[in-house]
Design a protein around this motif. Sequence first.
Motif, PDB file in Angstrom:
ATOM      1  N   MET A 108       0.830  -1.207   0.000  1.00  0.00           N
ATOM      2  CA  MET A 108       0.000   0.000   0.000  1.00  0.00           C
ATOM      3  C   MET A 108       0.871   1.268   0.000  1.00  0.00           C
ATOM      4  O   MET A 108       0.580   2.235  -0.705  1.00  0.00           O
ATOM      5  CB  MET A 108      -0.905  -0.032   1.244  1.00  0.00           C
ATOM      6  CG  MET A 108      -2.086   0.904   1.133  1.00  0.00           C
ATOM      7  SD  MET A 108      -3.355   0.310   0.010  1.00  0.00           S
ATOM      8  CE  MET A 108      -4.072  -0.986   0.984  1.00  0.00           C
ATOM      9  N   LYS A 129      -5.875  -4.936  -5.445  1.00  0.00           N
ATOM     10  CA  LYS A 129      -4.944  -4.179  -4.589  1.00  0.00           C
ATOM     11  C   LYS A 129      -5.013  -2.688  -4.917  1.00  0.00           C
ATOM     12  O   LYS A 129      -5.028  -1.834  -4.026  1.00  0.00           O
ATOM     13  CB  LYS A 129      -3.537  -4.717  -4.841  1.00  0.00           C
ATOM     14  CG  LYS A 129      -2.475  -4.277  -3.880  1.00  0.00           C
ATOM     15  CD  LYS A 129      -1.209  -5.108  -4.107  1.00  0.00           C
ATOM     16  CE  LYS A 129      -0.135  -4.743  -3.135  1.00  0.00           C
ATOM     17  NZ  LYS A 129       0.768  -3.711  -3.497  1.00  0.00           N
ATOM     18  N   LYS A 130      -5.054  -2.407  -6.207  1.00  0.00           N
ATOM     19  CA  LYS A 130      -5.067  -0.998  -6.621  1.00  0.00           C
ATOM     20  C   LYS A 130      -6.380  -0.328  -6.254  1.00  0.00           C
ATOM     21  O   LYS A 130      -6.400   0.839  -5.863  1.00  0.00           O
ATOM     22  CB  LYS A 130      -4.813  -0.897  -8.126  1.00  0.00           C
ATOM     23  CG  LYS A 130      -3.349  -1.084  -8.465  1.00  0.00           C
ATOM     24  CD  LYS A 130      -3.108  -0.860  -9.917  1.00  0.00           C
ATOM     25  CE  LYS A 130      -1.630  -0.791 -10.197  1.00  0.00           C
ATOM     26  NZ  LYS A 130      -0.980   0.393  -9.607  1.00  0.00           N
ATOM     27  N   LEU A 174       4.596  -6.601 -13.395  1.00  0.00           N
ATOM     28  CA  LEU A 174       3.582  -6.676 -12.344  1.00  0.00           C
ATOM     29  C   LEU A 174       2.521  -7.743 -12.658  1.00  0.00           C
ATOM     30  O   LEU A 174       2.097  -8.474 -11.773  1.00  0.00           O
ATOM     31  CB  LEU A 174       2.901  -5.318 -12.166  1.00  0.00           C
ATOM     32  CG  LEU A 174       3.765  -4.230 -11.552  1.00  0.00           C
ATOM     33  CD1 LEU A 174       3.021  -2.908 -11.510  1.00  0.00           C
ATOM     34  CD2 LEU A 174       4.220  -4.605 -10.150  1.00  0.00           C
ATOM     35  N   PHE A 175       2.104  -7.819 -13.931  1.00  0.00           N
ATOM     36  CA  PHE A 175       1.046  -8.772 -14.271  1.00  0.00           C
ATOM     37  C   PHE A 175       1.525 -10.212 -14.149  1.00  0.00           C
ATOM     38  O   PHE A 175       0.724 -11.122 -14.017  1.00  0.00           O
ATOM     39  CB  PHE A 175       0.536  -8.530 -15.698  1.00  0.00           C
ATOM     40  CG  PHE A 175      -0.172  -7.233 -15.883  1.00  0.00           C
ATOM     41  CD1 PHE A 175      -0.517  -6.800 -17.152  1.00  0.00           C
ATOM     42  CD2 PHE A 175      -0.467  -6.410 -14.820  1.00  0.00           C
ATOM     43  CE1 PHE A 175      -1.165  -5.592 -17.340  1.00  0.00           C
ATOM     44  CE2 PHE A 175      -1.102  -5.194 -14.993  1.00  0.00           C
ATOM     45  CZ  PHE A 175      -1.450  -4.788 -16.270  1.00  0.00           C
ATOM     46  N   SER A 234       3.587 -11.164 -11.807  1.00  0.00           N
ATOM     47  CA  SER A 234       3.963 -11.438 -10.413  1.00  0.00           C
ATOM     48  C   SER A 234       2.922 -12.343  -9.770  1.00  0.00           C
ATOM     49  O   SER A 234       1.910 -12.677 -10.383  1.00  0.00           O
ATOM     50  CB  SER A 234       4.085 -10.131  -9.631  1.00  0.00           C
ATOM     51  OG  SER A 234       2.825  -9.518  -9.542  1.00  0.00           O
ATOM     52  N   LYS A 235       3.161 -12.708  -8.537  1.00  0.00           N
ATOM     53  CA  LYS A 235       2.313 -13.694  -7.859  1.00  0.00           C
ATOM     54  C   LYS A 235       0.842 -13.267  -7.851  1.00  0.00           C
ATOM     55  O   LYS A 235      -0.063 -14.067  -8.064  1.00  0.00           O
ATOM     56  CB  LYS A 235       2.806 -13.889  -6.426  1.00  0.00           C
ATOM     57  CG  LYS A 235       2.063 -14.980  -5.691  1.00  0.00           C
ATOM     58  CD  LYS A 235       2.647 -15.221  -4.317  1.00  0.00           C
ATOM     59  CE  LYS A 235       1.852 -16.297  -3.602  1.00  0.00           C
ATOM     60  NZ  LYS A 235       2.357 -16.559  -2.260  1.00  0.00           N
ATOM     61  N   LYS A 236       0.587 -11.998  -7.615  1.00  0.00           N
ATOM     62  CA  LYS A 236      -0.808 -11.551  -7.510  1.00  0.00           C
ATOM     63  C   LYS A 236      -1.524 -11.623  -8.859  1.00  0.00           C
ATOM     64  O   LYS A 236      -2.731 -11.809  -8.913  1.00  0.00           O
ATOM     65  CB  LYS A 236      -0.845 -10.123  -6.983  1.00  0.00           C
ATOM     66  CG  LYS A 236      -0.462 -10.028  -5.524  1.00  0.00           C
ATOM     67  CD  LYS A 236      -0.840  -8.698  -4.926  1.00  0.00           C
ATOM     68  CE  LYS A 236      -0.268  -8.519  -3.546  1.00  0.00           C
ATOM     69  NZ  LYS A 236      -0.797  -9.465  -2.559  1.00  0.00           N
ATOM     70  N   GLY A 237      -0.763 -11.467  -9.937  1.00  0.00           N
ATOM     71  CA  GLY A 237      -1.397 -11.511 -11.252  1.00  0.00           C
ATOM     72  C   GLY A 237      -2.254 -10.285 -11.516  1.00  0.00           C
ATOM     73  O   GLY A 237      -2.339  -9.369 -10.693  1.00  0.00           O
ATOM     74  N   LEU A 240      -3.767  -7.728  -8.695  1.00  0.00           N
ATOM     75  CA  LEU A 240      -3.266  -6.362  -8.795  1.00  0.00           C
ATOM     76  C   LEU A 240      -4.421  -5.373  -8.877  1.00  0.00           C
ATOM     77  O   LEU A 240      -4.391  -4.303  -8.260  1.00  0.00           O
ATOM     78  CB  LEU A 240      -2.380  -6.239 -10.032  1.00  0.00           C
ATOM     79  CG  LEU A 240      -1.601  -4.946 -10.187  1.00  0.00           C
ATOM     80  CD1 LEU A 240      -0.541  -4.824  -9.116  1.00  0.00           C
ATOM     81  CD2 LEU A 240      -0.953  -4.875 -11.556  1.00  0.00           C
ATOM     82  N   TYR A 243       3.777   1.714  -1.206  1.00  0.00           N
ATOM     83  CA  TYR A 243       4.375   1.964  -2.514  1.00  0.00           C
ATOM     84  C   TYR A 243       3.343   2.464  -3.515  1.00  0.00           C
ATOM     85  O   TYR A 243       3.660   3.269  -4.389  1.00  0.00           O
ATOM     86  CB  TYR A 243       5.085   0.703  -3.024  1.00  0.00           C
ATOM     87  CG  TYR A 243       6.320   0.384  -2.213  1.00  0.00           C
ATOM     88  CD1 TYR A 243       6.335  -0.666  -1.307  1.00  0.00           C
ATOM     89  CD2 TYR A 243       7.458   1.179  -2.312  1.00  0.00           C
ATOM     90  CE1 TYR A 243       7.444  -0.934  -0.542  1.00  0.00           C
ATOM     91  CE2 TYR A 243       8.573   0.914  -1.542  1.00  0.00           C
ATOM     92  CZ  TYR A 243       8.556  -0.139  -0.659  1.00  0.00           C
ATOM     93  OH  TYR A 243       9.666  -0.396   0.107  1.00  0.00           O
ATOM     94  N   GLU A 244       2.102   1.987  -3.403  1.00  0.00           N
ATOM     95  CA  GLU A 244       1.051   2.520  -4.288  1.00  0.00           C
ATOM     96  C   GLU A 244       0.850   4.004  -3.998  1.00  0.00           C
ATOM     97  O   GLU A 244       0.704   4.813  -4.921  1.00  0.00           O
ATOM     98  CB  GLU A 244      -0.271   1.769  -4.064  1.00  0.00           C
ATOM     99  CG  GLU A 244      -0.242   0.296  -4.418  1.00  0.00           C
ATOM    100  CD  GLU A 244       0.007   0.033  -5.891  1.00  0.00           C
ATOM    101  OE1 GLU A 244      -0.307   0.898  -6.734  1.00  0.00           O
ATOM    102  OE2 GLU A 244       0.549  -1.043  -6.215  1.00  0.00           O
TER     103      GLU A 244
END
Lengths: 380, 288
Positions: free
Chosen positions: A1, A201-202, A188-189, A191-194, A198, A3-4
């Motif tokens: 969060m 999260k956003k 980012l796409f 990464s683990k969250k996909g 993502l 970093y966002e």
Amino acid sequence: MIYELKKLFQRKELWIVLGLTLLAILLLVLRDRSSLADAGSNSQKTAAYYDYSPEEALPLIERELEQLGSSASDINSSHYHDWRVLYHMRDLAKDFISANKNDPNVIRQMYNEMNTADSDFARRDLAHAIKLYNRVRNYKLADASSMEYFLLLLEQGGYFHYLYLLVLCTMLSPLFSAEYESGMYQILFSSKKGKAGLFRKKICGGLLCMVLFALIYTAFTFLLSWFWHGMNIRMLSAALQSSVLFRNCPYALTFLDYALLVFAMRAVIGAFVLALTALVSCFCKKNVTVFAISGITTAIPILIAKLFENVPAVQTVLNRLGIMQLSYLSNYLTEYNTVNVFGFPIGQFLLSVLCTCLLTAFLLSAAYAFWTRDTRHRRI
Amino acid sequence: MLQFKELTKQYGNFTALDRFTVDLESGIYALLGPNGAGKSTMMNILVGLIAPTNGCIYYDGTDISKMDDKFRDIIGYMPQYPGFYPNFTAMDLMRYMAQMKGIPRKDAEKRCLKLLESVNLTEKKDAKIGSFSGGMRQRLGLAQALINDPKILILDEPTAGLDPKERVRFRNMVRRLSDQITVIFCTHIVSDIETIAKEILLIHHGKLLKKAAIPALVEEMQGKVWEVLPDQDGIEHLLDEYPRSSLVSRNMQTAVRIVNDTKPHPDAVSCKPLLEDVYLYMFGDDAS
């Protein structure tokens, strides 16, 4: 969060838009400072009578008015402003005193209408109105003669609501498009969250930013209103009906509740802007384009309405399209207003909020569906 | 083991990947092909950026589309020309990627520092990425790809922008990793994979043309690589007539190296083939 948030607040565009808008507002405020000063001194005068009840204050006000002169033409020009303020205060005090007599005639009239109503909706509507007004009729009203200006500046923010929308659009536009612009989207796409993770999260990060900003903005307009118009802090716990503007409000609210509602409505507006920018980002990868589209959709109706101030028909349509109208609670709470929904009376305010929330949910769902469409596997 | 089964990707009438089928175990696999061959499409499907039209990919017998985030947890991806947030420092980005990849916070800091050291970016860890050179960005791209100790590492043109010393260092780093993991290395620079690749995958028009070890591929080119020393006019003529050709320096003179099934010139001499000749031969006019 963190970093966002860092990504959002490190963007230069946000600070440039903020700076330019603040500058524009400062220029507008300086231009209008004489009428603002009037309102400010009005509050100083009324504050002097806060320690008195309206019944005590009325004879004092009338004595002071007699000393100044019985009509505007008798007044010395240097005392004109004071005379005008006291004249207004006398009217408010009289109005307040008569309101506190709890005249039940209106409610009795509603009972009669309910018994002769020709539709289920009309009966339900009147029953609901009676229930609400019965709840508030015995509220002890306070002297809120200065509160109109305070409340209007709190909810409308003067010129600052342009700032609110512009900063909101600037802050939320890069939420998704920044990843494409920076080239980070591939990393980012994968990464683990996909992509789906993502997105969630956003949206959470965006909601947090939006709520914080709505809180800061509401606190700002609250303090601004307090600075310009003054307010006794005890008024926060007074019934909203104490203000002449909200004398017929059917809801059991205090001035503090009102301020909190303004914050809540701004948060609802922020959520809508977030959903809109999320959906637009699915199709436009450029931050500027997302900002332009969300800005046009939200802020332009208000700006055009300002240009057509003398054309009521245009104003009415454009004001209804302006998303900020949702935070102008004076449009909804000054009197009992319902809409017939399948024969049941639903408060106009509640319906507006519900529709906005449903639209926001729809936009977010559509954004999610488009965002993840490439990753959904199909078998032939 | 990573298995690609009849992997197909169509964009309307255009087939980007056509029944791509291959099995990959641990080691370095180089993906060679001209632009538009389907390399990026294959990698994008593998890392989950796009879904295939048909076919699937299995990891140890399980369809990766069913594994979802469990599969993404074991891959590391370095795209071509990785883009980063210019106002982030290198350490910020590594911490952010550690968070995105689910690395516990107590392990993340140490791992980030270790990886930055391995790519020679320790001194620049607190510098803004916006001030980085192209080579530094590539190194940072590799570091973030390794942060989750991946079992499958996908590198797209990873040595672009690196100087020769850095490329050697990079090759050594990848070679050390390849004992335990599968590395898919996409590059146009043949010399980068000549000494480290276990096998080469030659791909063109979305199809896998060949999968073989470098010695086997080079062996197939025996008798198909020629060199000739013409005069200046002859050079231009040969280059025009044989698109699979290149200029090389021999004893202070310019020779034309031609890849052709038959002897192209009466004075042509047969030479020992190289991997680059394989590339020229397989991809013909596209490569030239």
